[in-house]
Scaffold this motif. Structure first.
Motif, short mmCIF file in Angstrom:
data_model
loop_
_atom_site.label_atom_id
_atom_site.label_comp_id
_atom_site.label_asym_id
_atom_site.label_seq_id
_atom_site.Cartn_x
_atom_site.Cartn_y
_atom_site.Cartn_z
N CYS B 88 -8.40 29.19 18.81
CA CYS B 88 -7.82 28.35 19.84
C CYS B 88 -8.23 28.87 21.21
O CYS B 88 -8.11 30.08 21.48
CB CYS B 88 -6.31 28.34 19.67
SG CYS B 88 -5.45 27.50 20.99
N ALA B 89 -8.74 27.98 22.05
CA ALA B 89 -9.31 28.37 23.34
C ALA B 89 -8.33 29.18 24.19
O ALA B 89 -8.73 30.12 24.89
CB ALA B 89 -9.77 27.12 24.11
N SER B 90 -7.08 28.81 24.13
CA SER B 90 -6.11 29.45 25.03
C SER B 90 -5.59 30.79 24.50
O SER B 90 -4.92 31.53 25.21
CB SER B 90 -4.93 28.50 25.26
OG SER B 90 -4.33 28.20 24.01
N ALA B 91 -5.89 31.08 23.23
CA ALA B 91 -5.37 32.32 22.64
C ALA B 91 -6.27 33.51 22.97
O ALA B 91 -7.36 33.36 23.51
CB ALA B 91 -5.26 32.16 21.13
N ASP B 92 -5.78 34.68 22.64
CA ASP B 92 -6.56 35.90 22.83
C ASP B 92 -7.70 35.95 21.82
O ASP B 92 -7.48 35.76 20.61
CB ASP B 92 -5.64 37.11 22.65
CG ASP B 92 -6.42 38.40 22.60
OD1 ASP B 92 -7.10 38.70 23.61
OD2 ASP B 92 -6.39 39.08 21.56
N SER B 96 -7.20 35.85 17.79
CA SER B 96 -7.65 34.63 17.12
C SER B 96 -8.65 34.94 16.02
O SER B 96 -8.53 34.45 14.89
CB SER B 96 -8.34 33.70 18.12
OG SER B 96 -7.39 33.02 18.89
N ILE B 147 -15.70 27.19 21.91
CA ILE B 147 -14.62 28.11 22.30
C ILE B 147 -15.18 29.54 22.39
O ILE B 147 -14.94 30.25 23.37
CB ILE B 147 -13.47 28.06 21.27
CG1 ILE B 147 -12.80 26.68 21.33
CG2 ILE B 147 -12.45 29.16 21.55
CD1 ILE B 147 -11.66 26.50 20.35
N CYS B 150 -17.25 29.99 25.44
CA CYS B 150 -16.42 30.19 26.63
C CYS B 150 -15.99 31.64 26.74
O CYS B 150 -16.04 32.25 27.81
CB CYS B 150 -15.17 29.30 26.57
SG CYS B 150 -15.50 27.59 26.96
N TRP B 151 -15.56 32.20 25.63
CA TRP B 151 -15.13 33.60 25.63
C TRP B 151 -16.30 34.51 26.03
O TRP B 151 -16.10 35.49 26.76
CB TRP B 151 -14.60 34.00 24.25
CG TRP B 151 -13.26 33.38 23.93
CD1 TRP B 151 -12.39 32.85 24.83
CD2 TRP B 151 -12.66 33.25 22.64
NE1 TRP B 151 -11.27 32.38 24.18
CE2 TRP B 151 -11.41 32.61 22.83
CE3 TRP B 151 -13.04 33.59 21.35
CZ2 TRP B 151 -10.54 32.32 21.77
CZ3 TRP B 151 -12.18 33.31 20.30
CH2 TRP B 151 -10.93 32.67 20.51
N LYS B 156 -15.52 38.13 27.45
CA LYS B 156 -14.56 38.65 26.47
C LYS B 156 -15.19 38.94 25.10
O LYS B 156 -14.57 39.54 24.23
CB LYS B 156 -13.43 37.63 26.28
CG LYS B 156 -12.60 37.44 27.55
CD LYS B 156 -11.55 36.35 27.34
CE LYS B 156 -10.61 36.27 28.55
NZ LYS B 156 -9.68 35.14 28.42
#
Lengths: 218, 218
Positions: B88-92, B96, B147, B150-151, B156
């Motif tokens: 999930c994009a919003s999770a760590d 994840s 996703i 993005c990280w 990240k």
DNA sequence: GTCTATATCTAGATAGAC
DNA sequence: GTCTATCTAGATATAGAC
């Protein structure tokens, strides 16, 4: 009588060549069909069609389905094991590993049917190769894992579980043959193009060097 | 008449329960047998024997072999895809990924037959699930790869081929179910013990974090 | 050596007794 | 709803003509 002798010699030479050719054609066709449907899912008729020969010929050359399967599997096993020889204690770790993994990937792209047939045999409980796995493969992996352990002890490789490392290499590389269709579906394009193969190879090596801690130029 | 009504109600409730129970028994037996021999290599008799029911019952409940296979595969597909939701994009990222890969490994150890049946379906050219792979799985992987991208862009995660990353995770984890027998042969012991599973899990996570560049405690 | 024709068995599927 | 008995198709394997 001379004529009889000569013609029978010529005939037997011809027959020898025909036999060799036909056996090769049948083995190749059998590999393709067994790879898709497994031993029990494959019919002799399918192999005969794939080989372009009458079904009775398969029985003439190989006796029965079981024997034909064994002959195909035998050849594949040798080729499946061969890359492991690249791992040599006295060689450079990165060169050895690159050679080994490179050969595994090449096998997946060059002989996908062979890889899938082997996968099918294992999936179905390895009824034929199980004894070989428990002895030959078991010993070979133990021996090669010791080489990796030495490299680790010598600080040439990062600490890792060297036995499971082989499971990871096998799965990472073989997936490009065995799950070919799934990968093609996800990529949305033919995964057998040179470009796709190069991208897959680059990815596998990328993962490999990170796992082994060999990313930086030596 | 009341008795007739009551008894027929009781009967139909009973029959409903019997039907449910038997269908569950048959589906479970079918999963085991299809997993080993594939669709064509499996016989209805084998499934009937595994279920402890007469062969005619399978036809009574499911009509034919094809339908039974579809029913089994349908259930498996959902469970095979489910772990992807962990990403999930919003999770760590690390949480994840640990969740996702943990679920994939758990699936291999808890439902090896399901994994092998899926593997068999793909090996045999995905005759049933091919359309689904090209749409549902294709889109899902594209979305999840974004996703990861993005990280990576956010620093990240280490740079990597995020689509092929999925192929690597699938193969690394599924190999413990699909090639179970080969792994047990090499390890020389049962690979289904808790210890063996813990060792495999540790190895997979070790590889995963190195590939993602997340080894150090964040 | 080759291949047609066939024997034998086992598969999926179903009819019909219970 | 359940299961025995059976039908039909397709499998492996072989005999025998060429």
């Amino acid at each position: 009588m001379n004529e009889g002798l000569l013609s029978s010699v010529a005939e037997s030479l011809d027959k020898g060549r025909i036999r060799q050719d036909n056996e090769a054609i049948i083995l190749s066709a059998a590999e393709r069909v067994f790879a898709r449907y497994g031993f029990r899912g494959t019919t002799m008729q399918q192999i005969a069609d794939a080989a372009g020969l009458p079904k009775a010929n398969l029985h003439y050359y190989f006796g029965n389905k079981q024997t034909l399967y064994l002959r195909v599997l035998e050849e594949i096993l040798q080729d499946w094991l061969a890359p492991l020889e690249s791992l040599c204690a006295s060689a450079d770790p990165k060169t050895s590993l690159a050679d080994y993994v490179g050969k595994k990937i090449a096998f997946s792209f060059e002989r996908p049917e062979a890889s899938r047939l082997f996968a099918n045999e294992i999936l179905q409980g390895a009824p034929v190769v199980s004894p070989l796995l428990k002895t030959q493969l078991h010993d070979l992996v133990a021996q090669k894992a010791r080489i990796l352990d030495c490299w680790i002890a010598g600080g040439k490789l990062r600490q890792m579980d060297t036995t499971h490392f082989f499971f990871t290499v096998w799965s990472m590389t073989q997936t490009y043959a065995d799950f070919d269709i799934q990968i093609a579906a996800v990529l949305g394009s033919d995964s057998r193009t040179k470009d796709a193969q190069a991208r897959a190879t680059a990815h596998v090596f990328d993962c490999l060097w990170r796992i082994c801690g060999l990313e930086e130029e030596q």
